[in-house]
Design an enzyme around this catalytic site. Structure first.
Site, PDB file in Angstrom:
ATOM      1  N   CYS A 122       0.941  -1.211   0.449  1.00 33.82           N
ATOM      2  CA  CYS A 122      -0.386   0.209  -0.200  1.00 33.82           C
ATOM      3  C   CYS A 122       1.031   1.338  -0.019  1.00 33.82           C
ATOM      4  CB  CYS A 122      -1.038  -0.016   1.082  1.00 33.82           C
ATOM      5  SG  CYS A 122      -1.890  -1.316   1.450  1.00 33.82           S
ATOM      6  N   HIS A 268      -3.486   6.341   2.948  1.00 35.70           N
ATOM      7  CA  HIS A 268      -3.924   5.579   1.832  1.00 35.70           C
ATOM      8  C   HIS A 268      -5.496   5.574   2.645  1.00 35.70           C
ATOM      9  CE1 HIS A 268      -4.222   1.791   1.147  1.00 35.70           C
ATOM     10  NE2 HIS A 268      -4.020   0.712   2.258  1.00 35.70           N
ATOM     11  N   ASN A 299     -10.271  -0.457   0.120  1.00 33.39           N
ATOM     12  CA  ASN A 299      -8.743  -0.335  -0.004  1.00 33.39           C
ATOM     13  C   ASN A 299      -8.160  -0.985  -0.845  1.00 33.39           C
ATOM     14  OD1 ASN A 299      -6.467  -0.782   0.445  1.00 33.39           O
ATOM     15  ND2 ASN A 299      -5.570  -1.966   2.245  1.00 33.39           N
TER      16      ASN A 299
HETATM   17  C1  LIG Z   1      -9.949  -4.920  10.268  1.00 36.20           C
HETATM   18  C2  LIG Z   1     -10.319  -4.042  11.381  1.00 36.20           C
HETATM   19  C3  LIG Z   1     -11.776  -3.178  10.983  1.00 36.20           C
HETATM   20  C4  LIG Z   1     -10.901  -5.021  12.251  1.00 36.20           C
HETATM   21  O1  LIG Z   1     -11.218  -3.974  13.545  1.00 36.20           O
HETATM   22  P1  LIG Z   1     -11.366  -3.602  14.754  1.00 36.20           P
HETATM   23  O2  LIG Z   1     -12.048  -3.089  15.478  1.00 36.20           O
HETATM   24  O3  LIG Z   1      -9.559  -3.920  14.649  1.00 36.20           O
HETATM   25  O4  LIG Z   1     -11.766  -5.319  14.894  1.00 36.20           O
HETATM   26  P2  LIG Z   1     -11.796  -6.624  16.741  1.00 36.20           P
HETATM   27  O5  LIG Z   1     -10.127  -7.658  15.145  1.00 36.20           O
HETATM   28  O6  LIG Z   1      -9.934  -6.114  16.733  1.00 36.20           O
HETATM   29  O7  LIG Z   1     -12.501  -7.758  16.508  1.00 36.20           O
HETATM   30  C5  LIG Z   1     -13.002  -6.928  16.926  1.00 36.20           C
HETATM   31  C6  LIG Z   1     -14.527  -7.609  17.618  1.00 36.20           C
HETATM   32  O8  LIG Z   1     -16.159  -7.645  16.039  1.00 36.20           O
HETATM   33  C7  LIG Z   1     -15.765  -8.844  15.785  1.00 36.20           C
HETATM   34  N1  LIG Z   1     -15.693  -9.565  14.404  1.00 36.20           N
HETATM   35  C8  LIG Z   1     -14.097  -9.070  13.247  1.00 36.20           C
HETATM   36  N2  LIG Z   1     -14.280  -8.690  12.863  1.00 36.20           N
HETATM   37  C9  LIG Z   1     -15.986  -9.077  12.324  1.00 36.20           C
HETATM   38  C10 LIG Z   1     -16.494  -8.316  10.814  1.00 36.20           C
HETATM   39  N3  LIG Z   1     -15.856  -8.442   9.838  1.00 36.20           N
HETATM   40  N4  LIG Z   1     -18.355  -8.832  11.756  1.00 36.20           N
HETATM   41  C11 LIG Z   1     -18.328  -8.373  12.719  1.00 36.20           C
HETATM   42  N5  LIG Z   1     -17.501  -8.715  13.789  1.00 36.20           N
HETATM   43  C12 LIG Z   1     -16.448  -8.643  13.845  1.00 36.20           C
HETATM   44  C13 LIG Z   1     -14.104 -10.117  16.661  1.00 36.20           C
HETATM   45  O9  LIG Z   1     -14.539 -11.191  16.455  1.00 36.20           O
HETATM   46  C14 LIG Z   1     -13.734  -9.098  17.680  1.00 36.20           C
HETATM   47  O10 LIG Z   1     -15.364  -9.544  18.326  1.00 36.20           O
HETATM   48  P3  LIG Z   1     -14.964 -10.066  20.333  1.00 36.20           P
HETATM   49  O11 LIG Z   1     -14.888  -8.159  21.001  1.00 36.20           O
HETATM   50  O12 LIG Z   1     -16.652 -10.288  20.359  1.00 36.20           O
HETATM   51  O13 LIG Z   1     -14.114 -10.598  20.157  1.00 36.20           O
HETATM   52  C15 LIG Z   1      -9.459  -3.165  11.877  1.00 36.20           C
HETATM   53  O14 LIG Z   1      -8.557  -4.017  12.145  1.00 36.20           O
HETATM   54  C16 LIG Z   1      -8.514  -2.633  10.593  1.00 36.20           C
HETATM   55  O15 LIG Z   1      -9.026  -1.921   9.814  1.00 36.20           O
HETATM   56  N6  LIG Z   1      -7.097  -2.878  10.401  1.00 36.20           N
HETATM   57  C17 LIG Z   1      -6.029  -2.689   9.666  1.00 36.20           C
HETATM   58  C18 LIG Z   1      -6.321  -2.533   8.003  1.00 36.20           C
HETATM   59  C19 LIG Z   1      -5.745  -1.879   7.675  1.00 36.20           C
HETATM   60  O16 LIG Z   1      -4.930  -0.832   7.776  1.00 36.20           O
HETATM   61  N7  LIG Z   1      -5.164  -2.843   7.113  1.00 36.20           N
HETATM   62  C20 LIG Z   1      -3.743  -2.073   6.275  1.00 36.20           C
HETATM   63  C21 LIG Z   1      -3.951  -3.061   4.547  1.00 36.20           C
HETATM   64  S1  LIG Z   1      -2.919  -1.869   3.735  1.00 36.20           S
END
Ligand SMILES: CC(C)(COP(=O)(O)OP(=O)(O)OC[C@H]1O[C@@H](n2cnc3c(N)ncnc32)[C@H](O)[C@@H]1OP(=O)(O)O)[C@@H](O)C(=O)NCCC(=O)NCCS
Length: 343
Positions: A122, A268, A299
């Site tokens: 990215c 990004h 993304n």
């Molecule tokens: C992927 C992303 C959106 C997830 O959001 P988050 O707030 O970190 O979510 P988490 O993984 O901590 O999960 C939080 C909760 O939601 C749940 N969950 C995860 N994915 C889920 C989904 N698609 N739908 C519903 N619930 C979900 C998890 O099980 C967790 O539940 P719990 O609290 O009961 O254990 C976020 O981590 C993110 O954007 N990360 C960076 C991505 C990025 O920049 N990537 C770079 C590529 S360049």
């Protein structure tokens, strides 16, 4: 004493034109929800994404690149024959060799330019832009086409609720050329290979299918899954929020400007909450336009910054001559930030 003559390039470089291509098919969250246990509300509130574009069979990496490049060349006012370099940043072109850049260069009508692909996730657009600037200032090319292009839908595991909703497809391109004034600031870039496991391909190509099937990920039908991008979402999120705001500030410092001097911020497009957090940490004033293209584009990795740039200009939210901070970050982990004047 050296017998070699010094190279003669332009004093500086600038972005002269930008173009984008978004695939025809718009994919709302409802389609993602057919395969994962989630909700439209969760996806919107945790990532900011409502829709993304997925490429059809005809919308190949080369085809999307050529469309975006054609618009960027027209926008820049140069002709394809003047292009001396074509840099394509992508992680989703599935032919190892030759580089897709040579095919694109040929099909847009460039005449024997230097042409190569780079893999910088990215941060790919910033890496390509920095190389282009170097080529122009060094004198090995007068005009360089930089393309960020991805078909990430091919590398998305639609049964993985942590990533299924994140990625989109598209291409963004810019033409970079000579300038009498500095319109691309110093790049602050780097890599943190100790975190290389946080965003990665699930299975290497040479292990897929030929490996021990018992060790390969299977889908809900028991079939070996096609390799996909997996990530430790929270770890990447924290890194982006804490470390990338510092890198963005360093890029402002290196350009000799403050947040007050900015007109536009184009980070990004990884997550709306990361964007909001950076805006806050950098204390960007109200007048700064912030790219929030992720809502309808998802993304798109290397394509995300030029696509967002093109849309801000096309919709009148930003204008030619505006000063913009751009920052990309992702798999590697790698990052690149710089200040540019918009074309
Ligand atoms: C992927 C992303 C959106 C997830 O959001 P988050 O707030 O970190 O979510 P988490 O993984 O901590 O999960 C939080 C909760 O939601 C749940 N969950 C995860 N994915 C889920 C989904 N698609 N739908 C519903 N619930 C979900 C998890 O099980 C967790 O539940 P719990 O609290 O009961 O254990 C976020 O981590 C993110 O954007 N990360 C960076 C991505 C990025 O920049 N990537 C770079 C590529 S360049």
């Amino acid at each position: 004493m050296s017998k070699i003559k010094p190279s003669k390039g332009a004093p500086y470089a600038r972005i002269l034109g930008v173009g984008g291509y978004r695939p025809t098919r718009v994919v709302p969250n409802e389609v993602i929800l057919e395969r994962i246990d989630s909700s439209d509300e969760w996806i919107r509130s945790r990532s900011g994404i409502a829709t993304r574009h997925w490429a059809g069979d005809e919308e190949s990496v080369a085809m999307m690149s050529i469309e975006a490049a054609g618009k960027a060349i027209a926008d820049s006012g140069i002709s394809p024959e003047q292009i001396g370099g074509v840099i394509v940043s992508t992680v989703s072109h599935f032919k190892q060799t030759p580089a897709v850049a040579t095919e694109i260069a040929h099909r847009i009508g460039a005449v024997k330019p230097a042409a190569f692909d780079i893999s910088a996730g990215c941060a790919g657009f910033g890496y390509g832009l920095t190389l282009a600037k170097g080529m122009i200032v060094e004198g090995s090319a007068e005009y360089v086409l930089v393309i960020g292009v991805e078909r990430l839908s091919d590398l998305t595991d639609l049964e993985d609720r942590a990533t299924a909703f994140l990625f989109g497809d598209g291409a963004g391109a810019v033409v970079v050329g000579p300038s009498d004034e500095p319109h691309i600031g110093p790049t602050v870039w780097g890599s943190e290979g100790d975190k290389s496991e946080t965003i990665k391909q699930t299975v290497a190509w040479d292990q897929w299918r030929v490996g021990d099937v018992s060790e390969l990920p299977l889908d809900s039908k028991g079939e070996v899954k096609f390799p996909a991008i997996t990530q430790e979402g929270q770890a990447v999120f924290r890194w982006a929020v804490f470390e990338m705001a510092k890198v963005a500030q360093q890029a402002l410092d290196a350009a000799g400007i403050s947040a007050q001097d900015l007109d536009v911020f184009i980070p990004h497009q990884a997550n709306m909450r990361i964007i909001d957090s950076m805006v806050k940490t950098l204390k960007l004033p109200e007048h700064v336009t912030v790219a929030r293209d992720i809502e309808t584009t998802g993304n798109t990795s290397a394509a995300s910054i030029p696509l967002a740039m093109e849309r801000l200009l096309a919709t009148g939210q930003a204008k030619s001559g505006d000063t913009a901070l751009v920052i990309g970050f992702g798999a590697g982990l790698v990052y690149a930030a710089t200040v540019v004047t918009l074309p």
